[in-house]
Design an enzyme around this catalytic site. Structure first.
Site, PDB file in Angstrom:
ATOM      1  CG  HIS A  18      41.454  54.846  -7.785  1.00 37.10           C
ATOM      2  ND1 HIS A  18      42.609  54.544  -7.442  1.00 37.10           N
ATOM      3  CD2 HIS A  18      41.312  54.797  -8.927  1.00 37.10           C
ATOM      4  CE1 HIS A  18      43.441  54.219  -8.513  1.00 37.10           C
ATOM      5  NE2 HIS A  18      42.520  54.454  -9.570  1.00 37.10           N
ATOM      6  CE  LYS A  42      48.047  49.486 -16.745  1.00 38.65           C
ATOM      7  NZ  LYS A  42      46.894  49.874 -16.318  1.00 38.65           N
ATOM      8  NE  ARG A  91      43.635  60.126 -14.358  1.00 41.64           N
ATOM      9  CZ  ARG A  91      44.505  59.120 -14.229  1.00 41.64           C
ATOM     10  NH1 ARG A  91      45.191  58.802 -13.109  1.00 41.64           N
ATOM     11  NH2 ARG A  91      44.579  58.063 -15.207  1.00 41.64           N
ATOM     12  CB  SER A 129      48.368  53.863  -9.347  1.00 34.36           C
ATOM     13  OG  SER A 129      46.888  53.759  -8.991  1.00 34.36           O
TER      14      SER A 129
HETATM   15  P1  ADP Z   1      43.613  51.044 -15.356  1.00 29.23           P
HETATM   16  O1  ADP Z   1      44.833  50.509 -15.111  1.00 29.23           O
HETATM   17  O2  ADP Z   1      42.310  50.550 -15.790  1.00 29.23           O
HETATM   18  O3  ADP Z   1      43.564  52.542 -15.920  1.00 29.23           O
HETATM   19  P2  ADP Z   1      43.691  52.672 -12.933  1.00 29.23           P
HETATM   20  O4  ADP Z   1      43.558  51.801 -11.279  1.00 29.23           O
HETATM   21  O5  ADP Z   1      44.731  53.332 -12.924  1.00 29.23           O
HETATM   22  O6  ADP Z   1      43.229  51.245 -13.766  1.00 29.23           O
HETATM   23  O7  ADP Z   1      42.340  53.392 -12.972  1.00 29.23           O
HETATM   24  C1  ADP Z   1      41.002  53.094 -12.876  1.00 29.23           C
HETATM   25  C2  ADP Z   1      39.922  54.279 -13.250  1.00 29.23           C
HETATM   26  O8  ADP Z   1      40.398  55.312 -12.356  1.00 29.23           O
HETATM   27  C3  ADP Z   1      40.273  54.730 -14.623  1.00 29.23           C
HETATM   28  O9  ADP Z   1      39.239  55.211 -15.271  1.00 29.23           O
HETATM   29  C4  ADP Z   1      41.094  56.209 -14.254  1.00 29.23           C
HETATM   30  O10 ADP Z   1      40.962  57.137 -15.175  1.00 29.23           O
HETATM   31  C5  ADP Z   1      40.662  56.452 -12.934  1.00 29.23           C
HETATM   32  N1  ADP Z   1      41.430  57.030 -12.027  1.00 29.23           N
HETATM   33  C6  ADP Z   1      42.382  57.027 -11.771  1.00 29.23           C
HETATM   34  N2  ADP Z   1      43.178  58.067 -10.882  1.00 29.23           N
HETATM   35  C7  ADP Z   1      42.097  58.802 -10.880  1.00 29.23           C
HETATM   36  C8  ADP Z   1      42.013  60.102 -10.327  1.00 29.23           C
HETATM   37  N3  ADP Z   1      43.058  60.781  -9.723  1.00 29.23           N
HETATM   38  N4  ADP Z   1      40.802  60.781 -10.391  1.00 29.23           N
HETATM   39  C9  ADP Z   1      39.786  60.507 -10.973  1.00 29.23           C
HETATM   40  N5  ADP Z   1      39.864  59.253 -11.843  1.00 29.23           N
HETATM   41  C10 ADP Z   1      41.064  58.355 -11.398  1.00 29.23           C
END
Ligand code: ADP
Length: 161
Positions: A18, A42, A91, A129
């Site tokens: 992130h 969720k 990703r 995550s």
């Molecule tokens: P959600 O539950 O909305 O998917 P996340 O917190 O998992 O929320 O992710 C928020 C955003 O960050 C999403 O667009 C996800 O693709 C992106 N994201 C998560 N991990 C990574 C990473 N390692 N590299 C780039 N983007 C990421």
């Protein structure tokens, strides 16, 4: 008018993936609002307060990044913040289908706001995550994948020394 992007997500918890995305986006936008979703459907490991706190501490060095929370319709929130774009990360191909649907739905709901996708840094292409929590709960070494505060909080949560 500053160019503002809203970066929505669960951030349960925030990872270096992130952070990498935010650093890239800062080259494009004047301000970024990290919008932590309360998530009606969720189940999250960390409470909304914990997730926001970890984001705040991890982003303390970036004066043009703020951390907020939202519930309800994302596009409505983004419009209220005068944002021009919704920021999302990609990703692997597996992200595409879901992100595509989400972007199309948001465009249908609010055509004035564009979704902007940035590619993850190669180092973080495997990092999510949920995978991180999976590794942490079994005592895997997650140092270097998350900010210091998240490292501590995860170990606390799972009762690890
Ligand atoms: P959600 O539950 O909305 O998917 P996340 O917190 O998992 O929320 O992710 C928020 C955003 O960050 C999403 O667009 C996800 O693709 C992106 N994201 C998560 N991990 C990574 C990473 N390692 N590299 C780039 N983007 C990421």
């Amino acid at each position: 008018m500053p160019d503002i992007a809203v970066y929505p997500g669960s951030f349960d918890p925030i990872t270096n993936g992130h952070l990498d995305l935010i650093q890239r986006a800062l080259k494009i936008f004047d301000r970024i609002i990290v919008a932590v979703a309360t998530n009606a459907f969720k189940k999250s490991l960390f409470s909304i307060e914990e997730r926001m706190e970890m984001c705040r501490v991890s982003l303390a060095d970036y004066p043009t990044v703020s951390v907020d929370t939202f519930d309800g319709l994302l596009v409505k929130y983004a419009t209220g913040q005068k944002a021009r774009a919704i920021l999302r990360g990609l990703r692997a191909v597996t992200d595409f289908e879901y992100e595509f649907q989400l972007a199309m739905m948001n465009r249908r709901l609010e055509p004035e706001i564009e979704t902007v996708f940035l590619m993850t840094g190669l180092r973080w292409v495997f990092l999510s995550s949920s995978i991180l929590k999976e590794a942490a709960v079994h005592g895997g070494d997650i140092a270097g994948m998350v900010p210091e505060i998240v490292f501590r909080k995860l170990r606390e949560k799972f009762g690890l020394k």
